[in-house]
Design a protein around this motif. Sequence first.
Motif, short mmCIF file in Angstrom:
data_model
loop_
_atom_site.label_atom_id
_atom_site.label_comp_id
_atom_site.label_asym_id
_atom_site.label_seq_id
_atom_site.Cartn_x
_atom_site.Cartn_y
_atom_site.Cartn_z
N GLU A 1 44.37 3.46 88.53
CA GLU A 1 45.46 4.43 88.35
C GLU A 1 46.25 4.16 87.07
O GLU A 1 46.79 5.09 86.46
CB GLU A 1 46.38 4.39 89.57
N LYS B 1 55.09 7.22 88.91
CA LYS B 1 54.49 7.93 90.05
C LYS B 1 53.86 6.95 91.03
O LYS B 1 53.94 7.14 92.26
CB LYS B 1 53.46 8.94 89.56
N LEU B 2 53.24 5.88 90.51
CA LEU B 2 52.69 4.85 91.39
C LEU B 2 53.80 4.15 92.16
O LEU B 2 53.66 3.90 93.38
CB LEU B 2 51.88 3.84 90.57
N LYS C 1 56.61 5.44 92.98
CA LYS C 1 57.06 6.43 93.98
C LYS C 1 56.14 6.41 95.19
O LYS C 1 56.59 6.44 96.35
CB LYS C 1 57.08 7.81 93.34
N ASN C 2 54.83 6.35 94.96
CA ASN C 2 53.87 6.30 96.06
C ASN C 2 54.03 5.03 96.90
O ASN C 2 53.92 5.06 98.13
CB ASN C 2 52.44 6.41 95.54
N ASP D 1 56.98 5.14 99.28
CA ASP D 1 56.71 5.97 100.46
C ASP D 1 55.74 5.30 101.42
O ASP D 1 55.94 5.33 102.64
CB ASP D 1 56.16 7.33 100.03
N LYS D 2 54.70 4.68 100.88
CA LYS D 2 53.65 4.11 101.72
C LYS D 2 54.07 2.82 102.39
O LYS D 2 53.75 2.57 103.56
CB LYS D 2 52.39 3.87 100.88
#
Length: 218
Positions: free
Chosen positions: A120, A174-175, A177-178, A181-182
């Motif tokens: 990523e 963005k990573l 952010k992921n 959440d995860k």
Amino acid sequence: MNRILIESLSYKREINDKYVFEDLNLEIKKEKGIILILGPSGVGKSTFLHLLNGLLKANKGYIEINEVNITDSSSFDSNKFWSEICNLMYQNFPLINWLTCKENLDLVTGKKNIKKMLRELNIKEIYNKYPNEISFGQRQRIALIQCFLMKPKIKLLDEPTSALGYDDKIKVIKLIKNITDKYNELFIIATHDRDLIKYADEVYEIRNQTLKTNKVSF
């Protein structure tokens, strides 16, 4: 729920210096997400993170993070705090130069998606290289993955996108952010980069020796 409490905090580097922070009061209660600490170079962003992580001691005032009193030197167990509650990614992205990037990452036990993160962030090809064989921006991304893999749920990042071009820094945020959440993690990011604002859940700006919330211009 993570809770950061700062009461009447004042800090200056030397006795005759001006205060970097003076009578700072702040409470953050948040389970996960991205909090930006915004400001230009030299305003005190790194200092703020170092105070939160117990690396610097305030001249006066109180800091408590998840019921741990950071300002009480007699009871503060720094190793336990850094390994279990809150850790910091330094601005100079320290890696062990005689270990490959893979070996540096293997030092950290944690999630099992290292190769996915490498893909990523466009750095899969440097997995078996040594830190002195890669660029500064690539070192930064390896240090970020190392930070992501660590156990603490509160992660402090000092200018994590400073060495990256626009596309790569957007991939990084963005990573993050992921990950929030995860894995229900809280990232507190010191940055001068206003491109990151739209990805943040809360933004504080350092002005006049304190932190101001929601007073930012896009």
